[in-house]
Each structure stands twice: as C-alpha cells, then as structure tokens.
Design a protein around this motif. Sequence first.
Motif, PDB file in Angstrom:
ATOM      1  N   LYS A 131      -7.940  -4.796   5.215  1.00 44.16           N
ATOM      2  CA  LYS A 131      -8.761  -4.034   6.156  1.00 44.16           C
ATOM      3  C   LYS A 131      -8.179  -2.640   6.366  1.00 44.16           C
ATOM      4  O   LYS A 131      -8.909  -1.642   6.365  1.00 44.16           O
ATOM      5  N   ASP A 132      -6.879  -2.554   6.556  1.00 47.56           N
ATOM      6  CA  ASP A 132      -6.208  -1.273   6.805  1.00 47.56           C
ATOM      7  C   ASP A 132      -5.658  -0.736   5.492  1.00 47.56           C
ATOM      8  O   ASP A 132      -4.718  -1.302   4.915  1.00 47.56           O
ATOM      9  N   GLN A 133      -6.228   0.358   5.019  1.00 47.58           N
ATOM     10  CA  GLN A 133      -5.828   0.955   3.749  1.00 47.58           C
ATOM     11  C   GLN A 133      -4.709   1.968   3.956  1.00 47.58           C
ATOM     12  O   GLN A 133      -4.696   2.710   4.939  1.00 47.58           O
ATOM     13  N   ALA A 134      -3.773   2.021   2.992  1.00 46.90           N
ATOM     14  CA  ALA A 134      -2.612   2.915   3.107  1.00 46.90           C
ATOM     15  C   ALA A 134      -2.900   4.315   2.589  1.00 46.90           C
ATOM     16  O   ALA A 134      -2.134   5.244   2.865  1.00 46.90           O
ATOM     17  N   ASP A 135      -3.980   4.478   1.827  1.00 44.98           N
ATOM     18  CA  ASP A 135      -4.304   5.781   1.242  1.00 44.98           C
ATOM     19  C   ASP A 135      -5.790   6.056   1.443  1.00 44.98           C
ATOM     20  O   ASP A 135      -6.635   5.213   1.110  1.00 44.98           O
ATOM     21  N   ASN A 136      -6.117   7.214   1.966  1.00 44.65           N
ATOM     22  CA  ASN A 136      -7.499   7.544   2.289  1.00 44.65           C
ATOM     23  C   ASN A 136      -8.373   7.626   1.036  1.00 44.65           C
ATOM     24  O   ASN A 136      -9.464   7.053   0.983  1.00 44.65           O
TER      25      ASN A 136
ATOM     26  N   PHE B 207      -3.884 -17.679   4.525  1.00 44.33           N
ATOM     27  CA  PHE B 207      -4.589 -16.737   5.395  1.00 44.33           C
ATOM     28  C   PHE B 207      -3.707 -16.286   6.556  1.00 44.33           C
ATOM     29  O   PHE B 207      -3.668 -15.096   6.905  1.00 44.33           O
ATOM     30  N   SER B 208      -2.976 -17.231   7.140  1.00 46.22           N
ATOM     31  CA  SER B 208      -2.126 -16.886   8.291  1.00 46.22           C
ATOM     32  C   SER B 208      -0.914 -16.053   7.883  1.00 46.22           C
ATOM     33  O   SER B 208      -0.343 -15.332   8.712  1.00 46.22           O
ATOM     34  N   ASN B 209      -0.538 -16.138   6.590  1.00 46.02           N
ATOM     35  CA  ASN B 209       0.627 -15.394   6.110  1.00 46.02           C
ATOM     36  C   ASN B 209       0.309 -13.965   5.661  1.00 46.02           C
ATOM     37  O   ASN B 209       1.220 -13.193   5.353  1.00 46.02           O
ATOM     38  N   VAL B 210      -0.973 -13.628   5.602  1.00 49.79           N
ATOM     39  CA  VAL B 210      -1.378 -12.292   5.128  1.00 49.79           C
ATOM     40  C   VAL B 210      -2.164 -11.606   6.235  1.00 49.79           C
ATOM     41  O   VAL B 210      -3.325 -11.923   6.474  1.00 49.79           O
ATOM     42  N   SER B 211      -1.555 -10.680   6.898  1.00 53.11           N
ATOM     43  CA  SER B 211      -2.188 -10.010   8.030  1.00 53.11           C
ATOM     44  C   SER B 211      -3.236  -9.000   7.549  1.00 53.11           C
ATOM     45  O   SER B 211      -2.983  -8.208   6.643  1.00 53.11           O
ATOM     46  N   GLY B 212      -4.429  -9.056   8.148  1.00 51.98           N
ATOM     47  CA  GLY B 212      -5.457  -8.056   7.879  1.00 51.98           C
ATOM     48  C   GLY B 212      -6.192  -8.211   6.570  1.00 51.98           C
ATOM     49  O   GLY B 212      -6.817  -7.259   6.083  1.00 51.98           O
ATOM     50  N   ILE B 213      -6.185  -9.413   5.986  1.00 47.97           N
ATOM     51  CA  ILE B 213      -6.873  -9.616   4.709  1.00 47.97           C
ATOM     52  C   ILE B 213      -8.348  -9.925   4.960  1.00 47.97           C
ATOM     53  O   ILE B 213      -8.700 -10.580   5.947  1.00 47.97           O
ATOM     54  N   LEU B 214      -9.203  -9.423   4.080  1.00 51.35           N
ATOM     55  CA  LEU B 214     -10.641  -9.689   4.139  1.00 51.35           C
ATOM     56  C   LEU B 214     -11.043 -10.475   2.898  1.00 51.35           C
ATOM     57  O   LEU B 214     -10.542 -10.221   1.795  1.00 51.35           O
TER      58      LEU B 214
END
Length: 370
Positions: free
Chosen positions: A313-318, A109-116
């Motif tokens: 959480k943050d997607q690269a493509d709309n 979890f700590s190694n993957v930023s922004g994961i849900l």
Amino acid sequence: MNRLKIMIILILAGVLLAGCVSKPSEVQPTGQTITTVQPAKTSLTVTLNGAGATFPYPLLSKWSSEYNKINPNVQINYQSVGSGAGIQQITAKTVGFGATDAPLTEKEFSNVSGILQIPETIGAVVVAYNLPGIQKGVKLSGDVVADIFLGKIKKWNDPRITSPNPDIQFPDKDIIVAHRSDGSGTTFVFTDYLSAVSPDWTSNVGKGKSVNWPVGLGGKGNEGVSGLLSQNPYSIGYVELAFAKLQNIPYAYIKNKAGKFIEPTLETTASAAAGAVPNLPAGDASWSSVSIVDAPGDNSYPIGSFTYLLVYKDQADNTNGKALAEFLWWAVHDGQKYSSELLYVPLPDEVVSINEKTIRLINYNGQPLI
C-alpha cells in the motif's frame, strides 16, 4: 498595428480556453460513472520487477507486451518462479509486486505489514495425463485422483478408473505420478481440492504450497510438470489449463459436487467462481479463507482458483509507485480482454470494483497514486 494586437490576443484566449476543457467521464449504460485512468507518458524509463506464480505467466507476459505498446517507457519484468518464491520476494521487498495462486495464509498476512491482495484473473487446474492413443475426456472422481497421488491406485486398468470409462481400453501399465517440486500456488489449489474430497488425503498429506508427496516425480513450475508428462508415457500430473492446451496434453473430466463429470473450460470455471464473489473481502484484509474448489452447481468445474498480485500500500518511490498503480489499474480493466484467448476467466464486475478500491489505497507519503 492595433488590429494585429487584437488578433494575437484573441488567438491566445482561444488556446487558453481549449486547455481548460476537460475530458468527460465515461458513462456506462447502467448510468454508473467510471473514472478513466490514462497511463502517464513519462520520459523516464521505469522498470517494474515482479516474481511469483507460474500459473498466470502466459497472461502476465501478454500484459507486459501490450502495456509496453501504449507506454513504451514502462518495462515490466516478471520472473515465473512459483508462488512460494513470489511471496518470499515481495515480503523481502526485492520486487515491486508478487504473484500467487494461493492467498496469503493468516501467518503470512500478519507478518507482512501493509500488503494488498489483488485478484488478477481466475484459472483452472487440470488433471493431465499421457496415455498413448487416449485423448482428453477420461472421467475421474476426486477420491480416485487422491488415491492415485497417495500411491494407492497403481495401475491404469484399476477398476476404479475403468468403471466410469467403459468405452476406453486402459493399458495394464503402472501409473507415473508427476507433481511440483517447488513452492507452488498451483499445488495449493490442487491439494486444497484433494483435501475437500478425500479424508485420507487430509489426514495423510493435507494442503499447502509445498507438501510431502507420497509418490511421484517432481518438476519445477507448470513448465516442469508439463515436461515430465510429455516425456513419460502413462504419467499423470496437474497443471494450469493453459499449459495443458499449449503443450497439447490431454486432461480429465472431473466429477463435481453435483455428481457431474465436468470438462475444465472458461464457462465451467466461471460457474465455480460465481458463488464466492458476493462474499469476497476487501483488498487490504485477509483472503486466507477464499476458495472456489469443489464448488456447488451442476456446471461447476471443481479445481479452480483466483490468482493474486501482491503489492504494498505504501510505496517507497513516487515514480515507480505511480507506474505500478497505473499498470494494475490497466490490468484489471483493459487487460482483462486478453484473458479468454489465453484460457483465463475475465474478472467479474464485482471483483473489478473491489480491485478499484484496493488500487486507490496505493500511495506515496500519504498521497494516492491513482
């Protein structure tokens, strides 16, 4: 001519007014207003690629088919490669979503930023066997299962197996152990349970998606273990309940914390999960401590788990991000009606509520996609 102009103006006004009327929100009997999200009908073909756990594969396959019926331009491609591989691929961002039966460890979890982490369903792991002439219902306690997989109990007619099963005539045959050879959330759930009930297992093997098995044959995926069981009389292994049912492989009733031998069913698995629901974390927090194995309750089956979808959480493509968010919203709502027929437990309302908050975190350039 003036009359014709007046008629045209009135018709246009009516169309404009009709376009301004919005669909009312859905109001539940409790009085709670639920936002209904309709999948966007896009003319572009969007492919959502996912990979991971074999445990929920039958349900994900069903979802893929049913969702495509209501949104034909969205194709869902899910590869059933095991939880470990799913976590690796979502970490490397080679897929749009991952799936795992084991929540991310604190390190992962700590190694993957922004994961849900989004619970998608609840399932049971069964201790399945191939004993010619003997159907489901062999009664086994957790310490006996642990000692079989440790190689300490070697024969089917061992007194520790025969004692709680006086009406069954067990053969004087060697036990063939089958286990997973790949990184597996199913293995995590099974070894989490064995660690909870057997100090010897904890000190010698422990829990994880991959462990050093003391004995046995390895198979890839639930499919591989099911195959080993089918091919080898007098074998024992662990698979997800749906795979055992689909392959007609008998399975054991397991002794729970209350001392009852419990059959794995939707009801007994739901009973085990009920105690954990009030204390579940938010979707963007760590779930590493969440476990429903060896749960209290007379009717609780002791080897079960939430299974999770992993997304950023943050997607690269709309376009892809919106399609993914809408699919996830559908899965945790309408998609749950397909769970029971495939022997998965539909998510409790409290878990759906957590998922709604989590899915609303998915965004593109700071703009929510739901």
